[in-house]
Design an enzyme around this catalytic site. Structure first.
Site, PDB file in Angstrom:
ATOM      1  N   ASP A   1       1.198  -1.211  -0.147  1.00  0.00           N
ATOM      2  CA  ASP A   1       0.091   0.368   0.185  1.00  0.00           C
ATOM      3  C   ASP A   1       1.258   0.658  -0.077  1.00  0.00           C
ATOM      4  OD1 ASP A   1      -2.591   1.380   1.130  1.00  0.00           O
ATOM      5  OD2 ASP A   1      -1.430   1.659   2.674  1.00  0.00           O
TER       6      ASP A   1
ATOM      7  N   ASP B   1      -0.269   5.015   0.987  1.00  0.00           N
ATOM      8  CA  ASP B   1      -0.360   6.389   1.968  1.00  0.00           C
ATOM      9  C   ASP B   1      -0.462   5.926   3.020  1.00  0.00           C
ATOM     10  OD1 ASP B   1      -2.152   6.944  -0.953  1.00  0.00           O
ATOM     11  OD2 ASP B   1      -2.168   8.707   0.326  1.00  0.00           O
TER      12      ASP B   1
ATOM     13  N   ASP C   1      -2.054  -0.149   6.209  1.00  0.00           N
ATOM     14  CA  ASP C   1      -2.197   0.377   6.715  1.00  0.00           C
ATOM     15  C   ASP C   1      -3.256   0.417   7.641  1.00  0.00           C
ATOM     16  OD1 ASP C   1      -2.294   2.417   4.875  1.00  0.00           O
ATOM     17  OD2 ASP C   1      -2.291   3.891   6.359  1.00  0.00           O
TER      18      ASP C   1
HETATM   19  O1  LIG Z   1      -5.757   7.854  -1.505  1.00  0.00           O
HETATM   20  C1  LIG Z   1      -5.467   7.464  -0.105  1.00  0.00           C
HETATM   21  O2  LIG Z   1      -6.817   7.524   0.710  1.00  0.00           O
HETATM   22  C2  LIG Z   1      -5.030   6.048  -0.415  1.00  0.00           C
HETATM   23  O3  LIG Z   1      -4.182   5.428  -0.843  1.00  0.00           O
HETATM   24  P1  LIG Z   1      -3.562   3.889   0.225  1.00  0.00           P
HETATM   25  O4  LIG Z   1      -4.427   2.917  -1.156  1.00  0.00           O
HETATM   26  O5  LIG Z   1      -2.449   3.670  -1.086  1.00  0.00           O
HETATM   27  O6  LIG Z   1      -3.333   3.830   1.203  1.00  0.00           O
HETATM   28 MG   LIG Z   2      -2.965   3.125   3.129  1.00  0.00          MG
END
Ligand SMILES: O=C(O)COP(=O)(O)O
Ligand SMILES: [Mg+2]
Length: 235
Positions: A12, A14, A175
């Site tokens: 992942d 963010d 996360d």
């Molecule tokens: O853009 C987002 O809200 C989350 O992105 P992610 O899937 O990398 O955590």
């Molecule tokens: Mg994330």
């Protein structure tokens, strides 16, 4: 102890690789100010991350997790947000400690690696490049590039197909509850980092095979020639 054959790692973005909240908050506050609305603090915006930028904007406009703002207002807000975020995507966003070295070590170990994010490609791809980690990923799949995003398993299944590995030959590192749900639905084990944007969700209850408080801690579960060892959850 559970032992899985393992060839690939899906990450992942963010909250796992990058602390993106500062720039996401700046973009939200640029948008809110331009609309004549009060600004928010970064902790509040952190709680809106995880379902892509369009949903984050809707949360900022409605104050509700799954609220739907007026369509014309949303269109105006999204144009403001996107134009700002696109040019400030890596101003204050930073890799979490140990990410660059650990990705280099995992690459040297021979793992195939993918980044699977709900963030749109126009933001995610430049961010990975600006922070110097784009080259570690054989595959990058973004939230606007497939018919469904996480928690649907489609992005994880597609990443495995593109990497040329079977699903139980891959582990997701994430996360959030969306990551754990997607991995469970895809039938692949997941490791959870505890420092990201999980909004207090019980990631073990949502299917995490193990938790780690640091990114380099994931290596405690990855051992020798493509085996994933999951002994027990770290504290
Ligand atoms: O853009 C987002 O809200 C989350 O992105 P992610 O899937 O990398 O955590
Ligand atoms: Mg994330």
């Amino acid at each position: 102890m559970t032992v899985f054959p393992l060839a690939a790692l899906l990450f992942d973005l963010d909250g796992t690789l990058v602390d993106t909240a500062p720039d996401l908050a700046d973009a939200a506050n640029h948008m809110l100010t331009s609309l004549g609305r009060p600004v928010c603090d970064e902790a509040t915006v952190s709680g809106w991350i995880g379902d892509g930028v369009p949903r984050l904007i809707k949360r900022a406009l409605t104050g509700e997790r799954f609220g739907e703002p007026d369509a014309a207002l949303f269109a105006r807000a999204q144009a403001l947000y996107d134009a700002y975020y696109e040019t400030h995507v890596a101003d204050r966003s930073r890799l979490y400690p140990g990410v660059a070295q650990t990705l280099a070590d995992l690459r040297a170990d021979g793992f195939r690696m993918a980044c699977v994010t709900n963030k749109a490609g126009r933001f995610a791809r430049p961010l990975l490049g600006a922070l110097g980690i784009a080259g570690y990923f054989d595959v990058v799949l973004c939230g606007d590039e497939l018919a469904r995003a996480k928690p649907d398993p489609l992005p994880l299944v597609t990443a495995c197909e593109r990497l040329g590995v079977i699903r139980d030959g891959a582990v997701l590192v994430g996360d959030s509850g969306n990551d754990m749900r997607a991995a469970k639905a895809a039938g692949m084990p997941a490791l959870a980092v505890t420092y990201g944007y999980h909004h207090g969700a019980d990631l073990v209850a949502l299917g995490a095979a193990a938790m780690t408080p640091t990114f380099d801690g994931i290596r405690n579960f990855l051992r020798f020639e493509g085996r994933f060892l999951c002994a027990q959850a770290l504290p």
